[in-house]
Design an enzyme around this catalytic site. Structure first.
Site, PDB file in Angstrom:
ATOM      1  N   ARG A 135     -27.100 -39.651   1.032  1.00 22.96           N
ATOM      2  CA  ARG A 135     -26.021 -40.484   0.217  1.00 22.96           C
ATOM      3  C   ARG A 135     -24.955 -39.678  -0.036  1.00 22.96           C
ATOM      4  O   ARG A 135     -24.946 -38.486  -0.030  1.00 22.96           O
ATOM      5  CB  ARG A 135     -26.617 -40.637  -1.479  1.00 22.96           C
ATOM      6  N   ARG A 175     -24.778 -46.408 -19.656  1.00 20.27           N
ATOM      7  CA  ARG A 175     -23.957 -44.841 -19.207  1.00 20.27           C
ATOM      8  C   ARG A 175     -22.947 -44.250 -20.417  1.00 20.27           C
ATOM      9  O   ARG A 175     -22.397 -43.472 -20.015  1.00 20.27           O
ATOM     10  CB  ARG A 175     -23.478 -44.652 -17.780  1.00 20.27           C
TER      11      ARG A 175
HETATM   12  P1  AP5 Z   1     -26.901 -43.952  -9.546  1.00 19.84           P
HETATM   13  O1  AP5 Z   1     -27.489 -44.591  -8.073  1.00 19.84           O
HETATM   14  O2  AP5 Z   1     -27.753 -44.674 -10.634  1.00 19.84           O
HETATM   15  O3  AP5 Z   1     -27.203 -42.348  -9.308  1.00 19.84           O
HETATM   16  P2  AP5 Z   1     -27.766 -41.346 -10.379  1.00 19.84           P
HETATM   17  O4  AP5 Z   1     -27.823 -41.758 -11.669  1.00 19.84           O
HETATM   18  O5  AP5 Z   1     -26.757 -40.224 -10.252  1.00 19.84           O
HETATM   19  O6  AP5 Z   1     -29.191 -41.171 -10.038  1.00 19.84           O
HETATM   20  P3  AP5 Z   1     -29.888 -41.055  -8.649  1.00 19.84           P
HETATM   21  O7  AP5 Z   1     -29.870 -42.212  -7.906  1.00 19.84           O
HETATM   22  O8  AP5 Z   1     -28.948 -39.806  -8.065  1.00 19.84           O
HETATM   23  O9  AP5 Z   1     -31.059 -40.196  -9.068  1.00 19.84           O
HETATM   24  P4  AP5 Z   1     -32.366 -40.693  -9.525  1.00 19.84           P
HETATM   25  O10 AP5 Z   1     -32.675 -40.457 -10.995  1.00 19.84           O
HETATM   26  O11 AP5 Z   1     -32.710 -42.221  -9.316  1.00 19.84           O
HETATM   27  O12 AP5 Z   1     -33.634 -40.021  -8.681  1.00 19.84           O
HETATM   28  P5  AP5 Z   1     -34.272 -40.432  -7.494  1.00 19.84           P
HETATM   29  O13 AP5 Z   1     -35.722 -41.163  -8.040  1.00 19.84           O
HETATM   30  O14 AP5 Z   1     -33.375 -40.857  -6.351  1.00 19.84           O
HETATM   31  O15 AP5 Z   1     -25.583 -44.088  -9.574  1.00 19.84           O
HETATM   32  C1  AP5 Z   1     -24.630 -43.551  -8.606  1.00 19.84           C
HETATM   33  C2  AP5 Z   1     -23.193 -43.763  -9.311  1.00 19.84           C
HETATM   34  O16 AP5 Z   1     -22.907 -45.132  -9.449  1.00 19.84           O
HETATM   35  C3  AP5 Z   1     -22.760 -42.945 -10.252  1.00 19.84           C
HETATM   36  O17 AP5 Z   1     -22.463 -41.669 -10.091  1.00 19.84           O
HETATM   37  C4  AP5 Z   1     -21.633 -43.815 -10.658  1.00 19.84           C
HETATM   38  O18 AP5 Z   1     -20.353 -43.475 -10.209  1.00 19.84           O
HETATM   39  C5  AP5 Z   1     -21.920 -45.389 -10.382  1.00 19.84           C
HETATM   40  N1  AP5 Z   1     -22.708 -45.750 -11.704  1.00 19.84           N
HETATM   41  C6  AP5 Z   1     -23.796 -46.445 -11.635  1.00 19.84           C
HETATM   42  N2  AP5 Z   1     -24.176 -46.978 -12.712  1.00 19.84           N
HETATM   43  C7  AP5 Z   1     -23.225 -47.055 -13.670  1.00 19.84           C
HETATM   44  C8  AP5 Z   1     -22.980 -47.411 -14.956  1.00 19.84           C
HETATM   45  N3  AP5 Z   1     -23.940 -47.920 -15.413  1.00 19.84           N
HETATM   46  N4  AP5 Z   1     -21.660 -47.123 -15.185  1.00 19.84           N
HETATM   47  C9  AP5 Z   1     -20.694 -46.503 -14.478  1.00 19.84           C
HETATM   48  N5  AP5 Z   1     -21.186 -46.036 -13.241  1.00 19.84           N
HETATM   49  C10 AP5 Z   1     -22.183 -46.274 -12.771  1.00 19.84           C
HETATM   50  O19 AP5 Z   1     -34.966 -38.839  -6.902  1.00 19.84           O
HETATM   51  C11 AP5 Z   1     -34.096 -38.128  -6.472  1.00 19.84           C
HETATM   52  C12 AP5 Z   1     -34.740 -36.983  -5.409  1.00 19.84           C
HETATM   53  O20 AP5 Z   1     -36.020 -36.293  -6.040  1.00 19.84           O
HETATM   54  C13 AP5 Z   1     -35.543 -37.805  -4.366  1.00 19.84           C
HETATM   55  O21 AP5 Z   1     -35.298 -37.306  -3.178  1.00 19.84           O
HETATM   56  C14 AP5 Z   1     -36.835 -38.165  -4.786  1.00 19.84           C
HETATM   57  O22 AP5 Z   1     -37.919 -38.238  -3.926  1.00 19.84           O
HETATM   58  C15 AP5 Z   1     -37.256 -36.732  -5.641  1.00 19.84           C
HETATM   59  N6  AP5 Z   1     -38.207 -36.620  -6.514  1.00 19.84           N
HETATM   60  C16 AP5 Z   1     -38.082 -37.782  -7.640  1.00 19.84           C
HETATM   61  N7  AP5 Z   1     -39.024 -37.272  -8.628  1.00 19.84           N
HETATM   62  C17 AP5 Z   1     -39.505 -36.280  -8.247  1.00 19.84           C
HETATM   63  C18 AP5 Z   1     -40.626 -35.279  -8.769  1.00 19.84           C
HETATM   64  N8  AP5 Z   1     -41.127 -35.542  -9.967  1.00 19.84           N
HETATM   65  N9  AP5 Z   1     -40.701 -34.162  -8.085  1.00 19.84           N
HETATM   66  C19 AP5 Z   1     -39.924 -33.911  -7.031  1.00 19.84           C
HETATM   67  N10 AP5 Z   1     -38.954 -34.700  -6.404  1.00 19.84           N
HETATM   68  C20 AP5 Z   1     -38.853 -35.549  -7.030  1.00 19.84           C
END
Ligand code: AP5
Ligand code: ZN
Length: 214
Positions: free
Chosen positions: A160, A88
């Site tokens: 979350r 990231r």
């Molecule tokens: P992390 O857990 O990685 O969260 P994020 O990047 O914010 O991504 P999300 O998990 O929120 O979303 P996602 O893209 O996985 O979407 P999802 O599939 O769940 O990180 C959290 C925190 O950890 C960061 O903010 C940071 O603080 C820290 N961190 C992590 N890695 C780090 C790093 N490398 N460096 C520094 N800090 C770090 O889907 C979302 C929703 O949408 C679900 O409800 C799903 O059912 C729905 N959905 C998915 N696809 C579709 C679609 N095509 N159409 C309709 N709905 C859909």
């Protein structure tokens, strides 16, 4: 396959990872999941990471680089890997390059999920996760069969702590400031495949599958 999946918060990285793993027998390495696990277990790393995560900010590079370095040296990563949520920042990308070269598993493809802000807001506020097995749901686009209950393991679903619109803005800001340079770095190397992740889940997955089959 040695793959990275990238994209802003809520773009579907976790959801698409679940689907990719149905066809590829490789470990799923999600730094977000690993950090949430560390918080749950109240480890030193978890306690340090919690403040940053609750605010939607990036956890300091040295903490996550250490985590990923240790994980990638485990034996199962000789099969390949699907890394979700790392790197990231540019220092993380450089560190990852060193580690993956050292284990002789260089990155072969970077899947970049793109979605606009309104859709992301709808996705994070409607997301529900199973704290027991990690399965991901959405109250409208991907609901469980029984409201509030995980289809896979029967545990109750939860929201979350960082899934609010305010924190989404902070997370997106971090993404465009720190993570976009990593994508530019991989683009220069010809590794990035952009996927339109605004489509329904099955269509997004279909596009990913086509890219992986090439
Ligand atoms: P992390 O857990 O990685 O969260 P994020 O990047 O914010 O991504 P999300 O998990 O929120 O979303 P996602 O893209 O996985 O979407 P999802 O599939 O769940 O990180 C959290 C925190 O950890 C960061 O903010 C940071 O603080 C820290 N961190 C992590 N890695 C780090 C790093 N490398 N460096 C520094 N800090 C770090 O889907 C979302 C929703 O949408 C679900 O409800 C799903 O059912 C729905 N959905 C998915 N696809 C579709 C679609 N095509 N159409 C309709 N709905 C859909
Ligand atoms: Zn479950």
């Amino acid at each position: 396959m040695n793959i990275l999946i990238m994209g802003p918060a809520g773009s579907g990285k976790g959801t698409m990872s679940e689907k990719i793993l149905e066809n590829y027998n490789i470990p799923h390495i999600s730094t977000g999941d690993m950090l949430r696990e560390a918080i749950k277990n109240e480890t030193k790393l978890g306690l340090e990471a919690q403040t940053y995560m609750n605010e939607g900010k990036l956890v300091p590079d040295d903490l996550v680089i250490g985590l990923i370095a240790e994980r990638l040296q485990q034996e199962d990563c000789q099969k390949g890997y699907l890394i979700d949520g790392f790197p990231r920042s540019l220092p993380q990308a450089k560190a990852l390059e060193e580690i993956t070269n050292k284990i002789n598993k260089p990155i072969q493809m970077v899947i970049n999920l793109t979605v606009d802000f309104d859709a992301l807001a709808e996705r994070v506020t409607g997301r529900r996760i199973c704290k027991n097995c990690g399965a991901i749901y959405h109250i409208k686009s991907n609901p469980p069969k029984v409201e509030g209950i995980c289809d896979v393991c029967g545990s109750p679903l939860a929201q979350r702590a960082d899934d609010t619109v305010e924190q989404l803005r902070v997370r997106l800001n971090e993404h465009y400031k720190n993570t976009q340079p990593c994508l530019d770095y991989y683009k220069e190397k010809g590794l990035v495949v952009d996927i339109n992740a605004s489509q329904p889940i099955e269509m997004v997955y279909n596009d990913i599958n086509c890219a992986l089959a090439k």
